[in-house]
Design an enzyme around this catalytic site. Structure first.
Site, mmCIF file in Angstrom:
data_model
loop_
_atom_site.group_PDB
_atom_site.id
_atom_site.type_symbol
_atom_site.label_atom_id
_atom_site.label_comp_id
_atom_site.label_asym_id
_atom_site.label_seq_id
_atom_site.Cartn_x
_atom_site.Cartn_y
_atom_site.Cartn_z
ATOM 1 N N HIS A 43 0.763 -1.648 -0.166
ATOM 2 C CA HIS A 43 -0.581 -0.076 -0.085
ATOM 3 C C HIS A 43 1.085 1.161 -0.202
ATOM 4 C CE1 HIS A 43 -3.810 1.491 1.689
ATOM 5 N NE2 HIS A 43 -3.052 2.520 0.885
ATOM 6 N N GLU A 70 -2.111 -1.291 -3.660
ATOM 7 C CA GLU A 70 -4.034 -0.799 -3.260
ATOM 8 C C GLU A 70 -3.325 0.617 -2.359
ATOM 9 O OE1 GLU A 70 -5.067 -3.648 0.426
ATOM 10 O OE2 GLU A 70 -4.053 -2.260 1.833
ATOM 11 N N HIS A 190 -8.214 -5.339 7.028
ATOM 12 C CA HIS A 190 -7.827 -4.503 8.355
ATOM 13 C C HIS A 190 -7.863 -5.443 9.435
ATOM 14 C CE1 HIS A 190 -6.707 -0.312 9.744
ATOM 15 N NE2 HIS A 190 -6.389 -0.423 8.953
HETATM 16 N N1 PXP Z 1 -6.893 -3.532 3.050
HETATM 17 C C1 PXP Z 1 -6.135 -2.214 3.082
HETATM 18 C C2 PXP Z 1 -6.916 -1.813 2.047
HETATM 19 C C3 PXP Z 1 -5.474 -1.639 4.267
HETATM 20 O O1 PXP Z 1 -5.456 -0.299 4.566
HETATM 21 C C4 PXP Z 1 -4.215 -2.543 5.308
HETATM 22 C C5 PXP Z 1 -3.527 -1.859 6.562
HETATM 23 O O2 PXP Z 1 -2.565 -1.584 5.331
HETATM 24 C C6 PXP Z 1 -5.250 -3.537 5.403
HETATM 25 C C7 PXP Z 1 -5.934 -4.244 4.519
HETATM 26 C C8 PXP Z 1 -4.458 -4.910 5.932
HETATM 27 O O3 PXP Z 1 -4.808 -3.697 7.389
HETATM 28 P P1 PXP Z 1 -3.938 -4.776 8.622
HETATM 29 O O4 PXP Z 1 -2.839 -3.814 8.740
HETATM 30 O O5 PXP Z 1 -4.539 -4.490 9.706
HETATM 31 O O6 PXP Z 1 -4.069 -6.382 7.934
#
Ligand code: PXP
Length: 237
Positions: A43, A70, A190
């Site tokens: 990301h 992403e 997330h």
């Molecule tokens: N999905 C998206 C769109 C995110 O922005 C993130 C964090 O960068 C994640 C998934 C992954 O989240 P986590 O780091 O809490 O596992």
């Protein structure tokens, strides 16, 4: 089958803290795959505090499973994604300085913008997933704007899981059922972790992919990366 995509942002964050190349992000990506990860997610944010745009071609060259980029689709982001042709691009409506993503798209209010961006990415053969809250209208809107998949924002699920798992997952099950009816694929991410992942996977029908970073990389400090990836995979069986 639900694929595990490992989000490497926190690995890049540690590397960036010292300005050198330790840990080596590209080697970690290769190792995650050899330890069983079925995808690599990054990301890149505008301030490049985690993964940098310069990392993308290097990752693209080594990732053999599924490469998922992403981020917020600014013109710069889109150009970089198109230049690096990941298998999937996940669109996220986060502000430039935001600590972490914390909500999904307004797929109805921003329909025109999303339609244009999604069409452009799809023209280049890139599958598009869009980050949404677990609401039926948002899911229907995602289908309407041409997304191939939704990624359900699971922050609220994770937050409420310890209080009452059934009520924490309820909206996600409903949104997933609607997604299945209208034939749009389902990803999620997330704050998923070793405690809540198995339950989420069991309850949400046809979950195609989860992307996990913060908890997985933190667990790897204790269990090692190979063991940790195996532990997450076992929760998805
Ligand atoms: N999905 C998206 C769109 C995110 O922005 C993130 C964090 O960068 C994640 C998934 C992954 O989240 P986590 O780091 O809490 O596992």
């Amino acid at each position: 089958m639900t694929r595990l995509s490992v989000n490497l942002n926190k690995v890049a964050l540690i590397r960036n803290a010292r300005g050198a190349n330790l840990p080596n992000l590209i080697q970690v990506a290769k190792d995650c795959e050899s330890f069983g990860a079925q995808g690599i997610t990054v990301h890149p944010r505008p301030d490049e505090r985690h993964v940098r745009f310069a990392d993308l071609p290097l990752l693209k060259a080594v990732v053999k499973t599924e490469f998922n980029i992403e981020g917020n689709p600014t013109r710069h982001f889109l150009d970089q994604v198109i230049a690096n042709r990941p298998h999937q691009c996940t669109l996220v409506p986060d502000d430039p300085g935001q600590l972490t993503s914390d909500h999904g798209w307004d797929t109805i209010g921003q329909a025109d913008f999303l339609k244009e961006v999604i069409a452009e990415l799809k023209e280049h053969g890139i599958r598009v997933s869009i980050f949404v809250d677990p609401e039926e209208a948002a899911v229907e809107g995602a289908k309407e704007v041409g997304a191939d998949r939704i990624e359900l924002y699971t922050g609220d699920f994770a937050h409420n899981y310890s209080k009452n798992p059934d009520s924490a997952v309820k909206d996600f099950v409903q949104a997933a059922k609607r997604a299945n009816e209208i034939e749009i694929g389902i990803n999620a991410g997330h704050d998923l972790n070793l405690e809540n992942l198995q339950f989420f996977k069991k309850e949400v029908p046809n979950l195609l992919e989860v992307s996990i970073g913060q908890a997985l990389i933190s667990d790897a400090l204790y269990f090692g990366l190979e063991n940790t990836i195996q532990m997450y995979l076992s929760r998805l069986k």
